[in-house]
Design a protein around this motif. Sequence first.
Motif, mmCIF file in Angstrom:
data_model
loop_
_atom_site.group_PDB
_atom_site.id
_atom_site.type_symbol
_atom_site.label_atom_id
_atom_site.label_comp_id
_atom_site.label_asym_id
_atom_site.label_seq_id
_atom_site.Cartn_x
_atom_site.Cartn_y
_atom_site.Cartn_z
ATOM 1 N N ASN A 111 0.736 -1.321 -0.140
ATOM 2 C CA ASN A 111 0.029 -0.118 -0.006
ATOM 3 C C ASN A 111 0.789 1.321 -0.007
ATOM 4 O OD1 ASN A 111 0.571 1.046 2.881
ATOM 5 N ND2 ASN A 111 -0.737 -0.933 3.464
ATOM 6 N N ALA A 112 0.303 2.254 -0.361
ATOM 7 C CA ALA A 112 0.900 3.853 -0.146
ATOM 8 C C ALA A 112 0.262 4.337 1.252
ATOM 9 C CB ALA A 112 0.689 4.531 -1.314
ATOM 10 N N ALA A 113 1.078 4.859 2.039
ATOM 11 C CA ALA A 113 0.827 5.301 3.433
ATOM 12 C C ALA A 113 1.665 6.496 3.763
ATOM 13 C CB ALA A 113 0.834 4.186 4.343
ATOM 14 N N GLY A 114 1.008 7.086 4.601
ATOM 15 C CA GLY A 114 1.535 8.607 5.105
ATOM 16 C C GLY A 114 2.376 8.163 6.271
ATOM 17 N N ALA A 115 3.713 8.684 6.726
ATOM 18 C CA ALA A 115 4.443 8.541 7.709
ATOM 19 C C ALA A 115 3.980 9.268 8.603
ATOM 20 C CB ALA A 115 6.024 8.651 7.282
ATOM 21 N N GLN A 190 -10.929 11.561 2.675
ATOM 22 C CA GLN A 190 -10.207 12.835 3.175
ATOM 23 C C GLN A 190 -8.733 12.387 3.912
ATOM 24 O OE1 GLN A 190 -12.912 11.680 4.550
ATOM 25 N NE2 GLN A 190 -12.216 11.711 6.787
ATOM 26 N N LEU A 191 -7.815 13.278 3.565
ATOM 27 C CA LEU A 191 -6.537 13.051 4.458
ATOM 28 C C LEU A 191 -7.010 13.299 5.852
ATOM 29 C CD1 LEU A 191 -4.035 11.956 2.982
ATOM 30 C CD2 LEU A 191 -5.747 12.763 1.435
ATOM 31 N N GLU A 192 -5.899 13.323 6.585
ATOM 32 C CA GLU A 192 -6.142 13.617 8.199
ATOM 33 C C GLU A 192 -5.888 15.073 8.496
ATOM 34 O OE1 GLU A 192 -4.555 10.780 7.075
ATOM 35 O OE2 GLU A 192 -6.204 9.697 7.399
ATOM 36 N N SER A 193 -6.523 15.548 9.401
ATOM 37 C CA SER A 193 -6.343 16.843 9.717
ATOM 38 C C SER A 193 -5.173 16.962 11.046
ATOM 39 C CB SER A 193 -7.396 17.481 10.908
ATOM 40 O OG SER A 193 -7.476 16.713 12.052
ATOM 41 N N GLU A 196 -5.772 15.102 13.752
ATOM 42 C CA GLU A 196 -5.971 13.565 13.604
ATOM 43 C C GLU A 196 -4.445 12.880 13.596
ATOM 44 O OE1 GLU A 196 -10.194 13.207 11.798
ATOM 45 O OE2 GLU A 196 -8.453 14.002 10.144
ATOM 46 N N TYR A 197 -3.454 13.717 12.969
ATOM 47 C CA TYR A 197 -2.163 13.133 12.594
ATOM 48 C C TYR A 197 -1.411 13.062 14.223
ATOM 49 C CZ TYR A 197 -1.921 13.271 7.824
ATOM 50 O OH TYR A 197 -2.199 13.145 6.265
ATOM 51 N N ARG A 198 -1.811 14.238 15.120
ATOM 52 C CA ARG A 198 -1.289 14.011 16.468
ATOM 53 C C ARG A 198 -1.647 12.848 17.300
ATOM 54 N NH1 ARG A 198 -2.107 19.703 16.390
ATOM 55 N NH2 ARG A 198 -0.209 20.798 15.852
ATOM 56 N N ALA A 207 2.185 4.625 10.665
ATOM 57 C CA ALA A 207 2.164 4.971 9.293
ATOM 58 C C ALA A 207 0.638 4.911 9.236
ATOM 59 C CB ALA A 207 2.594 4.159 8.040
ATOM 60 N N VAL A 208 -0.252 5.661 8.240
ATOM 61 C CA VAL A 208 -1.605 5.601 8.034
ATOM 62 C C VAL A 208 -2.082 5.728 6.546
ATOM 63 C CG1 VAL A 208 -1.723 8.130 8.005
ATOM 64 C CG2 VAL A 208 -3.695 6.890 8.627
ATOM 65 N N GLY A 209 -2.855 4.670 6.282
ATOM 66 C CA GLY A 209 -3.556 4.516 4.939
ATOM 67 C C GLY A 209 -5.226 4.092 4.981
ATOM 68 N N MET A 210 -5.426 3.713 4.050
ATOM 69 C CA MET A 210 -6.864 3.701 3.816
ATOM 70 C C MET A 210 -7.231 2.173 3.258
ATOM 71 S SD MET A 210 -7.914 7.453 1.979
ATOM 72 C CE MET A 210 -7.070 8.786 2.474
ATOM 73 N N LEU A 232 5.982 4.664 1.794
ATOM 74 C CA LEU A 232 5.777 5.951 2.583
ATOM 75 C C LEU A 232 5.745 7.018 1.561
ATOM 76 C CD1 LEU A 232 7.630 5.111 5.822
ATOM 77 C CD2 LEU A 232 5.016 4.600 5.401
ATOM 78 N N THR A 233 4.769 7.554 1.144
ATOM 79 C CA THR A 233 4.463 8.774 0.313
ATOM 80 C C THR A 233 4.499 10.169 0.665
ATOM 81 O OG1 THR A 233 2.160 8.352 0.324
ATOM 82 C CG2 THR A 233 3.357 7.164 -1.523
ATOM 83 N N ASP A 234 4.209 10.416 2.080
ATOM 84 C CA ASP A 234 4.387 11.723 2.504
ATOM 85 C C ASP A 234 4.674 11.689 4.001
ATOM 86 O OD1 ASP A 234 1.655 10.302 2.523
ATOM 87 O OD2 ASP A 234 0.733 12.132 3.064
ATOM 88 N N GLU A 248 1.595 13.844 -6.320
ATOM 89 C CA GLU A 248 3.003 13.962 -5.753
ATOM 90 C C GLU A 248 2.896 12.464 -4.976
ATOM 91 O OE1 GLU A 248 4.384 16.633 -2.838
ATOM 92 O OE2 GLU A 248 6.295 15.356 -2.691
ATOM 93 N N ILE A 249 2.049 12.119 -4.237
ATOM 94 C CA ILE A 249 1.794 10.834 -3.514
ATOM 95 C C ILE A 249 1.966 9.747 -4.626
ATOM 96 C CG2 ILE A 249 0.329 9.221 -2.259
ATOM 97 C CD1 ILE A 249 -0.585 11.925 -0.655
ATOM 98 N N ILE A 250 1.429 9.689 -5.527
ATOM 99 C CA ILE A 250 1.508 8.626 -6.506
ATOM 100 C C ILE A 250 2.781 8.783 -7.040
ATOM 101 C CG2 ILE A 250 0.463 7.865 -8.700
ATOM 102 C CD1 ILE A 250 -2.239 8.867 -7.535
HETATM 103 N N1 HPA Z 1 -3.024 9.564 5.079
HETATM 104 C C1 HPA Z 1 -3.697 8.557 4.695
HETATM 105 N N2 HPA Z 1 -3.691 7.843 3.815
HETATM 106 C C2 HPA Z 1 -2.452 7.962 2.764
HETATM 107 C C3 HPA Z 1 -1.693 9.095 3.422
HETATM 108 C C4 HPA Z 1 -2.089 10.061 4.558
HETATM 109 O O1 HPA Z 1 -1.481 10.879 4.918
HETATM 110 N N3 HPA Z 1 -0.739 8.908 2.565
HETATM 111 C C5 HPA Z 1 -0.863 7.935 1.624
HETATM 112 N N4 HPA Z 1 -2.191 7.479 1.795
#
Ligand code: HPA
Length: 270
Positions: A111-115, A190-193, A196-198, A207-210, A232-234, A248-250
């Motif tokens: 998967n692609a996920a946020g760090a 939607q991405l996290e606020s 929410e990241y905190r 890491a967080v993803g969907m 990890l894409t961001d 950019e994530i992709i």
């Molecule tokens: N949050 C959720 N899903 C994601 C993220 C993120 O920051 N980056 C890539 N997938």
Amino acid sequence: MNSETIKETVDFLKHKGFHNPEIGIVLGTGLGQLVSHIDIALEVDYADIPNFPVSTVEFHSGKLIFGTLENKKVVVMQGRFHLYEGYSLQEVTFPIRILKALGIQKLLVSNAAGAINLNFKKGDIMLIEDHINLQGGSPLAFKNVSEFGERFTDMSEPYDLNMRHSLIEIAKNNNITLHKGVYTAVVGPQLESKAEYRYLKIIGADAVGMSTVPEVIVANHLSLPVIAVSVLTDECNPDDLKPVNIAEIIAIAGQAETKMITLFKELIKL
Ligand code: HPA
């Protein structure tokens, strides 16, 4: 879902020629290039598979592929189904039940996920050691679940230890930095606020993803050894958060993909 629907789909695929795959692979967002390493025997659009949900996210090609990779027969999901597309968790995980019924003995998920862990940088790879399900539901919460496996499925070690150890060795031998950590699945899209990241950091996420967690839960329900890696894409720094850039994530997923492909190919060889 019932055993008839599963049988219908499996019969269709067997009839097409999906015979005795050994390994199943789920390719995440921006991670389709592994397919170019496969000696492809067959590919079927999800839309043409009876009982399969239809993928709607445009950058997922949505195909089931059968072929040979490193001398092993593999069945690959190019593109997956997400809760945020409006499918139920049972629909999202239906293909995993099909792969298992086709005969796979191992499942590899990406998967692609946020760090969330800010020691990890975008473009890095993380081996998922454990997870937190924040999707607000379970793919096992349906009436006749016990027809398919244990209702109260154990989650003490959801990610196969042998494959994890192998992947760590493979990463070392190939000079690939492989972080280890906890993946949290949210619904999205939607991405996290910032708050929410905190919060995700506080509860122990790296890491967080969907995605991924429903598939892993069902793999465990099926006693199917599973491993998962995040690209990890961001970097999700709540104190310096930039507006999300999906392109950019992709792109980052694509750049880091070669490392993931090496890891998966070497793991499949074993
Ligand atoms: N949050 C959720 N899903 C994601 C993220 C993120 O920051 N980056 C890539 N997938």
